[in-house]
Design an enzyme around this catalytic site. Sequence first.
Site, PDB file in Angstrom:
ATOM      1  N   ARG A 129      34.153  31.784  55.602  1.00 52.22           N
ATOM      2  CA  ARG A 129      33.581  32.971  55.178  1.00 52.22           C
ATOM      3  C   ARG A 129      31.754  33.456  54.856  1.00 52.22           C
ATOM      4  O   ARG A 129      31.276  31.576  54.568  1.00 52.22           O
ATOM      5  CB  ARG A 129      33.235  33.868  54.919  1.00 52.22           C
ATOM      6  CG  ARG A 129      35.130  33.945  54.645  1.00 52.22           C
ATOM      7  CD  ARG A 129      36.193  34.814  53.872  1.00 52.22           C
ATOM      8  NE  ARG A 129      37.417  35.035  54.393  1.00 52.22           N
ATOM      9  CZ  ARG A 129      38.859  34.695  54.114  1.00 52.22           C
ATOM     10  NH1 ARG A 129      38.156  34.136  52.745  1.00 52.22           N
ATOM     11  NH2 ARG A 129      39.818  35.088  54.355  1.00 52.22           N
ATOM     12  N   ARG A 148      38.179  43.738  51.000  1.00 51.32           N
ATOM     13  CA  ARG A 148      37.064  42.510  50.743  1.00 51.32           C
ATOM     14  C   ARG A 148      36.057  42.612  51.689  1.00 51.32           C
ATOM     15  O   ARG A 148      35.399  41.615  51.919  1.00 51.32           O
ATOM     16  CB  ARG A 148      38.448  41.808  51.158  1.00 51.32           C
ATOM     17  CG  ARG A 148      37.524  40.147  50.463  1.00 51.32           C
ATOM     18  CD  ARG A 148      39.167  38.665  50.695  1.00 51.32           C
ATOM     19  NE  ARG A 148      39.520  39.096  51.523  1.00 51.32           N
ATOM     20  CZ  ARG A 148      40.120  37.844  51.955  1.00 51.32           C
ATOM     21  NH1 ARG A 148      40.607  37.048  50.632  1.00 51.32           N
ATOM     22  NH2 ARG A 148      41.031  37.886  52.902  1.00 51.32           N
ATOM     23  N   ARG A 194      47.016  39.546  59.187  1.00 48.93           N
ATOM     24  CA  ARG A 194      47.505  39.444  58.448  1.00 48.93           C
ATOM     25  C   ARG A 194      48.684  40.377  57.486  1.00 48.93           C
ATOM     26  O   ARG A 194      49.083  39.832  56.821  1.00 48.93           O
ATOM     27  CB  ARG A 194      46.177  38.458  57.646  1.00 48.93           C
ATOM     28  CG  ARG A 194      45.118  37.611  57.530  1.00 48.93           C
ATOM     29  CD  ARG A 194      43.783  37.281  56.737  1.00 48.93           C
ATOM     30  NE  ARG A 194      43.483  36.685  57.651  1.00 48.93           N
ATOM     31  CZ  ARG A 194      42.868  35.376  56.286  1.00 48.93           C
ATOM     32  NH1 ARG A 194      43.342  35.091  55.324  1.00 48.93           N
ATOM     33  NH2 ARG A 194      42.555  34.353  56.578  1.00 48.93           N
TER      34      ARG A 194
HETATM   35  N1  LIG Z   1      44.875  43.453  40.992  1.00 46.48           N
HETATM   36  C1  LIG Z   1      43.647  44.075  41.607  1.00 46.48           C
HETATM   37  N2  LIG Z   1      43.540  45.287  41.700  1.00 46.48           N
HETATM   38  C2  LIG Z   1      42.295  45.710  42.954  1.00 46.48           C
HETATM   39  N3  LIG Z   1      41.622  44.841  43.271  1.00 46.48           N
HETATM   40  C3  LIG Z   1      42.138  43.244  43.193  1.00 46.48           C
HETATM   41  C4  LIG Z   1      43.377  43.147  42.473  1.00 46.48           C
HETATM   42  N4  LIG Z   1      43.294  41.788  42.935  1.00 46.48           N
HETATM   43  C5  LIG Z   1      42.522  41.148  43.385  1.00 46.48           C
HETATM   44  N5  LIG Z   1      41.709  41.937  43.980  1.00 46.48           N
HETATM   45  C6  LIG Z   1      40.896  42.226  45.318  1.00 46.48           C
HETATM   46  O1  LIG Z   1      41.555  42.258  45.838  1.00 46.48           O
HETATM   47  C7  LIG Z   1      40.574  41.778  47.305  1.00 46.48           C
HETATM   48  C8  LIG Z   1      41.243  40.048  47.278  1.00 46.48           C
HETATM   49  O2  LIG Z   1      41.476  39.401  46.854  1.00 46.48           O
HETATM   50  P1  LIG Z   1      41.444  38.128  46.386  1.00 46.48           P
HETATM   51  O3  LIG Z   1      40.495  37.364  48.200  1.00 46.48           O
HETATM   52  O4  LIG Z   1      41.431  37.387  45.989  1.00 46.48           O
HETATM   53  O5  LIG Z   1      43.609  37.787  47.910  1.00 46.48           O
HETATM   54  P2  LIG Z   1      43.680  36.191  48.066  1.00 46.48           P
HETATM   55  O6  LIG Z   1      45.034  36.304  47.740  1.00 46.48           O
HETATM   56  O7  LIG Z   1      43.210  34.937  47.637  1.00 46.48           O
HETATM   57  O8  LIG Z   1      43.682  36.389  49.641  1.00 46.48           O
HETATM   58  P3  LIG Z   1      43.337  35.541  51.061  1.00 46.48           P
HETATM   59  O9  LIG Z   1      45.260  34.931  50.891  1.00 46.48           O
HETATM   60  O10 LIG Z   1      43.596  35.689  52.640  1.00 46.48           O
HETATM   61  O11 LIG Z   1      42.712  34.338  50.013  1.00 46.48           O
HETATM   62  C9  LIG Z   1      39.853  41.104  46.880  1.00 46.48           C
HETATM   63  O12 LIG Z   1      38.312  41.811  46.629  1.00 46.48           O
HETATM   64  C10 LIG Z   1      39.633  41.578  44.839  1.00 46.48           C
HETATM   65  O13 LIG Z   1      38.361  41.411  44.309  1.00 46.48           O
HETATM   66  N1  LIG Z   2      49.512  25.892  53.685  1.00 54.27           N
HETATM   67  C1  LIG Z   2      48.832  25.981  53.476  1.00 54.27           C
HETATM   68  N2  LIG Z   2      48.687  26.823  52.919  1.00 54.27           N
HETATM   69  C2  LIG Z   2      46.678  27.910  53.156  1.00 54.27           C
HETATM   70  C3  LIG Z   2      46.004  26.521  51.992  1.00 54.27           C
HETATM   71  N3  LIG Z   2      44.177  26.494  52.087  1.00 54.27           N
HETATM   72  C4  LIG Z   2      45.298  28.233  51.940  1.00 54.27           C
HETATM   73  N4  LIG Z   2      46.147  28.969  52.351  1.00 54.27           N
HETATM   74  C5  LIG Z   2      46.295  29.839  52.682  1.00 54.27           C
HETATM   75  O1  LIG Z   2      46.194  30.358  53.504  1.00 54.27           O
HETATM   76  C6  LIG Z   2      46.006  31.573  53.708  1.00 54.27           C
HETATM   77  C7  LIG Z   2      44.825  32.389  54.347  1.00 54.27           C
HETATM   78  O2  LIG Z   2      43.852  31.877  53.493  1.00 54.27           O
HETATM   79  P1  LIG Z   2      42.206  32.582  53.761  1.00 54.27           P
HETATM   80  O3  LIG Z   2      40.919  31.605  52.716  1.00 54.27           O
HETATM   81  O4  LIG Z   2      41.879  32.248  55.325  1.00 54.27           O
HETATM   82  O5  LIG Z   2      42.287  33.636  53.108  1.00 54.27           O
HETATM   83  C8  LIG Z   2      46.476  32.451  52.387  1.00 54.27           C
HETATM   84  O6  LIG Z   2      47.722  32.452  52.067  1.00 54.27           O
HETATM   85  C9  LIG Z   2      45.948  30.830  51.591  1.00 54.27           C
HETATM   86  O7  LIG Z   2      47.017  30.700  50.242  1.00 54.27           O
HETATM   87  C10 LIG Z   2      46.168  24.949  52.407  1.00 54.27           C
HETATM   88  O8  LIG Z   2      45.573  23.484  52.666  1.00 54.27           O
HETATM   89  N5  LIG Z   2      47.614  24.877  53.355  1.00 54.27           N
END
Ligand SMILES: Nc1ncnc2c1ncn2[C@@H]1O[C@H](COP(=O)(O)OP(=O)(O)OP(=O)(O)O)[C@@H](O)[C@H]1O
Ligand SMILES: Nc1nc2c(ncn2[C@@H]2O[C@H](COP(=O)(O)O)[C@@H](O)[C@H]2O)c(=O)[nH]1
Length: 398
Positions: free
Chosen positions: A171, A264, A275
């Site tokens: 990204r 996001r 997703r």
């Molecule tokens: N408690 C909350 N309330 C509102 N917005 C939130 C909250 N927690 C996270 N966010 C927002 O939600 C969006 C998604 O959060 P984040 O990228 O941390 O999710 P993730 O679970 O890591 O996703 P992915 O698995 O796709 O990487 C972000 O824009 C973040 O700022």
């Molecule tokens: N099994 C695994 N899942 C992973 C790993 N690193 C990230 N993730 C999961 O992929 C999705 C999507 O991530 P994104 O960065 O594309 O939004 C998210 O649920 C991550 O937890 C890995 O090493 N192994």
Amino acid sequence: MGEAPAFFADSFPSGVDLKSKGQETAICVGSKIYVIGGADQESTSVIEVRIFDKSSGEWINPTVVGTKPKLSNGHSAVLLNGDRILVIKVNSKSDDCFWFLEVGTPFIKEQEKTHGNEVVAWSKGVLGNVEKPIVISGPSGVGKGTLISKLMKEFPSMFGFSVSHTTRAPREKEQNGFHYHFSDRSVMERDIKDGKFLEFASVHGNLYGTSVEAVEVVADAGKRCILDIDVQGARSVRASSLDAIFIFISPPSFEELEKRLRARATETEEQIQKRLRNARAELDQGKSSGLFDHILVNDDLESCYENLKNTLGLTEGVKTAHITYPELVDLPVEHLVSKIDQKIFIKCGATEYQKASDNMYVLDLSLLKGGAPGRTRGLNLYVTNPSTDRVNGDNQLS
Ligand SMILES: Nc1ncnc2c1ncn2[C@@H]1O[C@H](COP(=O)(O)OP(=O)(O)OP(=O)(O)O)[C@@H](O)[C@H]1O
Ligand SMILES: Nc1nc2c(ncn2[C@@H]2O[C@H](COP(=O)(O)O)[C@@H](O)[C@H]2O)c(=O)[nH]1
């Protein structure tokens, strides 16, 4: 070197000659003799392993998994629980002194099925009672990354992030090597085949995986490792030797999850739909599979973060709970190793340097965790002087 169980002269088969001065050691495990330190090529810079099969009288070249330790001036070897050999390198830094050669652990048995060959695996020993790694899972957009960033920011010296590999495109603000190791599918598939990954899964149409190295780098820094992986990956880690704590982050509602994912603005509409479809399955599995030790609802971010910290035992004032260990384990070639219960006593001998003191290293293995394909953690090392210190009743050397 070491009085601990190499094999006795009368059971030493002809043809098994060891190099002197601790360059090679031999440990007998059942009908096999593991010769550690020797190599066919004299020029090798790593500790090699070969196996003598007493029943057939033949040498076996095993498949060696894991990073091999660099050669030192000598080492001792001690058999532990009949399935792994502790290798203690002389005059080494403490982060390179203790190595475990696994010869019959569950991981080895599983690897032998895959390789169809005798397998041994190296796992480096890490000093300190590093706490269990943390696996964080939950549907895309629930806020895993946001929570992990807060944790890393508040406790920078305590936690380290396991940087995954992925075949998805970066990204806009993502940096290679920091957010992910962005990889070609063919390279990643080859590395998976070569056993370099602790777990991997196909997630939302791309390949994601945690390399053994990603976890080792964090363990080597003496930090607690955090893995952000999907539910399939969590299941694989549960089945591995990585003794972790598993946390599932759940959204307050599906509608809120969709709102966050859209806000996001990092995915196309098609990817968002994919997703969200996968999220339904992940939510079902996450909540009902019994895979997770804790389920936290990320409704209000600050409350969820507080819950996460409580779950991890991070109360006020707990920022850095580090015990320091000697940087160098200045073990001379002449030394003596004994094992009593879960303790290894390493007596330094009477070299010029050691004359003034009668110090002894004690390596406590009672809290041992992990193992191949990752690090072996939980080693405790301290120095004692039996002539002046009282060495805990039963554990006194005779
Ligand atoms: N408690 C909350 N309330 C509102 N917005 C939130 C909250 N927690 C996270 N966010 C927002 O939600 C969006 C998604 O959060 P984040 O990228 O941390 O999710 P993730 O679970 O890591 O996703 P992915 O698995 O796709 O990487 C972000 O824009 C973040 O700022
Ligand atoms: N099994 C695994 N899942 C992973 C790993 N690193 C990230 N993730 C999961 O992929 C999705 C999507 O991530 P994104 O960065 O594309 O939004 C998210 O649920 C991550 O937890 C890995 O090493 N192994």
